[in-house]
Design a protein around this motif. Sequence first.
Motif, PDB file in Angstrom:
ATOM      1  N   GLU A 383       0.739  -1.220  -0.047  1.00 45.81           N
ATOM      2  CA  GLU A 383       0.081   0.017  -0.126  1.00 45.81           C
ATOM      3  C   GLU A 383       0.850   1.349   0.058  1.00 45.81           C
ATOM      4  N   ASP A 387       0.798   4.128  -2.766  1.00 47.36           N
ATOM      5  CA  ASP A 387       0.618   5.417  -2.577  1.00 47.36           C
ATOM      6  C   ASP A 387       1.625   6.540  -3.072  1.00 47.36           C
ATOM      7  N   TYR A 416       1.990  -7.650  -2.469  1.00 44.52           N
ATOM      8  CA  TYR A 416       0.638  -7.619  -1.943  1.00 44.52           C
ATOM      9  C   TYR A 416       0.221  -9.209  -1.846  1.00 44.52           C
ATOM     10  N   SER A 452      -9.543  -7.013  11.855  1.00 50.11           N
ATOM     11  CA  SER A 452      -8.458  -6.043  11.536  1.00 50.11           C
ATOM     12  C   SER A 452      -7.709  -6.696  10.612  1.00 50.11           C
ATOM     13  N   PHE A 455      -8.973  -6.286   7.345  1.00 48.41           N
ATOM     14  CA  PHE A 455      -9.216  -5.086   6.782  1.00 48.41           C
ATOM     15  C   PHE A 455      -7.732  -4.672   6.011  1.00 48.41           C
ATOM     16  N   ARG A 456      -6.712  -5.200   6.623  1.00 48.06           N
ATOM     17  CA  ARG A 456      -5.221  -4.959   6.255  1.00 48.06           C
ATOM     18  C   ARG A 456      -5.200  -5.262   4.872  1.00 48.06           C
ATOM     19  N   LYS A 458      -7.935  -5.888   2.704  1.00 51.30           N
ATOM     20  CA  LYS A 458      -9.094  -5.176   2.070  1.00 51.30           C
ATOM     21  C   LYS A 458      -8.808  -3.618   1.501  1.00 51.30           C
ATOM     22  N   HIS A 459      -7.991  -3.128   2.613  1.00 46.07           N
ATOM     23  CA  HIS A 459      -7.767  -1.783   2.277  1.00 46.07           C
ATOM     24  C   HIS A 459      -6.947  -1.440   1.342  1.00 46.07           C
ATOM     25  N   THR A 460      -5.941  -2.568   1.288  1.00 46.69           N
ATOM     26  CA  THR A 460      -4.918  -2.169   0.087  1.00 46.69           C
ATOM     27  C   THR A 460      -5.745  -2.550  -1.229  1.00 46.69           C
ATOM     28  N   LEU A 462      -8.655  -2.116  -2.223  1.00 43.65           N
ATOM     29  CA  LEU A 462      -9.622  -0.875  -2.350  1.00 43.65           C
ATOM     30  C   LEU A 462      -8.567   0.133  -3.003  1.00 43.65           C
ATOM     31  N   ARG A 463      -7.566   0.315  -2.554  1.00 49.17           N
ATOM     32  CA  ARG A 463      -6.608   1.645  -2.963  1.00 49.17           C
ATOM     33  C   ARG A 463      -6.130   1.022  -4.301  1.00 49.17           C
TER      34      ARG A 463
END
Length: 970
Positions: A383, A387, A416, A452, A455-456, A458-460, A462-463
Amino acid sequence: MPGETVEYHSIQLIRDEFLMNVQKFASNIQRTMQQLEGEIKLEMPTISVEGEVSDLAADPETVDILEQCVINWLNQISIAVEGQLKKTPQGKGPLAEIEFWRERNATLSALHEQTKLPIVRKVLDVIKESDSMLVANLQPVFTELFKLHTEASDNVRFLSTVERYFKNITHGSGFHVVLDTIPAMMSALRMVWIISRHYNKDERMIPLMERIAWEIAERVCRVVNLRTLFKENRASAQNKTLDARNTLKLWKKAYFDTRAKIEASGREARWEFDRKRLFERTDYMATICQDLSDILQVLEEFYNIFGPELKAVTGDPKRIDDVLCRVDGLVTPMENLTFDPFSIKSSQFWKYVMDEFKIEVLVIEKEAKHFIDESFKTLRSAEAAFDMLLKFKHIRSREAVNRQMMMKFNDILAQYCKEIDIINKIFVQNLENPPLYKNHPPVAGAIYWERSLFFRIKHTILRFQEVQEILDSDRGQEVKQKYLEVGKTMKEYEDRKYEQWMEATEQVLPALMKKSLLTKSSTAAEEPLTLERGAVFAINFSPALREIINETKYLEQLGFTVPELARNVALQEDKFLRYTDGIQRMLDHYHTLIGTLNEAESVLLNDHSQELLRVFRSGYKRLNWNSLGIGDYITGCKQAIGKFESLVHQIHKNADDISSRLTLIEAINLFKYPAAKSEEELPGVKEFFEHIERERARDVDHMVRWYLAIGPLLTKVEGLVVHTNTGKAPRLASYYEYWEKKIYEVLTKLILKNLQSFNSLILGNVPLFQTETILTAPEIILHPNTNEIDKMCFHCVRNCVEITKHFVRWMNGSCIECPPQKGEEEEVVIINFYNDISLNPQIIEQAVMIPQNVHRILINLMKYLQKWKRYRPLWKLDKAIVMEKFASKKPPCVAYDEKLQFYSKIAYEVMRHPLIKDEHCIRLQLGHLANTVQENAKSWVISLGKLLNESAKEELYSLHEEMEVLNRCV
């Protein structure tokens, strides 16, 4: 903010305007002073010029004087004009030119004004009237003065209209002031070009513009200092170089814009000025400023690349710092230049420096690309790397490095995939025993933990959707599939945990709510509880119930549906917390209070404690957590505990009073001996022991009074507990016994401690009393003698123990003293503590030891007195018989002398012995004995003297008779 910037610039403009006006005002004052004083004053004639011109012209002498005066004027004016024509502006800037014309105007104006004076005009009229030859020379000089004065005056007037612009260029607070000034200044110069009679020619306007160009260039040189430029904030330095470049370019642009307007008007003389003189230097300096701006931009681009983001992604901050050091080194050559970069003469040197800079930039770019290739193979965070790539996509950086960055999306996908594997491994390893956040319950905490982790990853992903082509690639599809599989496994784990909790909660929760408020533990649950057996209560709020409440709250936050009963219980959490807190504080108070009671007090308050336990009973028998009367129950328990506590405090107060009296008794000193009369004189034996007995009798009276006060205090306790005051309440029997035992212990400690203390004094090295030594022929004895001292010591020790006879025992089961009893032979017997205390082995041992120690000390003293027995013949022998026997032998005088010397020596020697002998606690006084022995020795000397006297007298008489006989014979 834009509004704040405008306001700041307005303040700066006002400041600059104020400073320039002050400077202008000071210049005007100086100029006025020059005009008033006049740098050159025309010399006035020394004669009077009153009268008619014709009369004055007719007087040759007057005319000669006035002609000489006029000649002086012409010389002064010519010299002044010539001097002004030789002067040049003092400085290269445009303000110097204005000052030049102002100075000329001031000087010439003063002269011109003097030529208009009435006296000067009259002198000139007289010269003209006299047809002097000077008339021909006057007109050219005065014409030239007028012409130059007019020129200077006009130039000052027109240049004053552009003075403000020149000051802005020279002294303005920043380039923004100069940028705002240049266009207006050009317009003002155009007006001067059109209107002025002198600045409408190339020979005047070109030098003025050249001065303006020089001032602008010098301003740039001052502000853009290469030695400090690269040490400043990069954004500030970039703005500075761009403003300098724009100022230099605007100078040329404003000139050509004004020139175009002049040409477009068709009515004005064109500006065909020498462009090389005006723009060669400024154009070159604009290119240098552009180069500096480019250098700063390159530095900014490199810093954008090698920033914290790249450090976080690559995990190699040292290598990045090394690259940044090389980037910082790019400007080192510029900071240490040995030539002026803004000089056209140094253009080749500057070109060489720039070429070297560009080569080094290419080298750093190549290294950066190589470093990025390596770093993206070992990414720390997909991630963070993503970014960073997005950031580089939108910010300005090196084009070559940017292209290299944009090719790294596959490396990010690979990273990833590793992160998904790591998360999945963590999930599988901790599946059965997941790590929980503080205060999280097991089930909700496990689901929080699982979410949690999910989410670690999933968040990536989604980015990643922000750049759709990443996931649309083949590699992206593989990654997406892997993500979905792991997410599915985690969702199944979450559902399983939730279902298990729902089933367990529905089974357990009703039973937990029906539990009693308290649990009770004791060694004999069915028998009547006493505080001795220790009824202990604990709050019975199950941890499982507390856990269900927490689980319910957290699961609802996570979006799960919970059973209705569990929700209702959770909604009452604050009430349950209030109840549990109130019950716990109440139980803590109860247990603390019970802990303050000793065994005797526990038995004493048994009935009251039973009453308290009856109040507690409903908490462990009838009430449960569904009950509505819990609050009332807590209040009732608190009131009962408060009442019990009040009783306990009163009993403790009385117990403290009794203890304080027993402490006073225990602290009494039963052997208070008298103080020494002086350093050498101590109390005698009898005085010593009599003083102890007197003090002891006084202290015993106090002790008995303190002892007698204990009974009423116990009667007061009786009133508190059973509400009677008989002093013999059956329920207080054990309490009476407890205190009687305490009294016995205190008296035992008192006697034992005093005996031990007195024994230590006896064996100490400090003498307490003294005894005299006397001669009672034929023996040397103590006074009082040893038997009397032993007896006094024995009686003192015995009396110490016998003081316990004053403490009468209580009748059984009461605190009332036993009345005197009749013993054998009608003897009155008082039952006291003496009978028990006197049989204590330790007390017996001490009571026997003290007289023995005193006796041993006396024996040692008697042994010490043995050495005085050598003087025994002094008083043992019969002096008269010994003297008679000695005299019968008719001893010579030498024999008498020996005897006298012997007894005199004894008399002298005996007083040299120590007259005091300390043996532990006893001081032996030997002074009286020594005096007696000395007197005996002296009496022997006197007897021998008498005997010697009689013997000598007899011999003298005998000798006298012989002499008488012989005398008669002769």
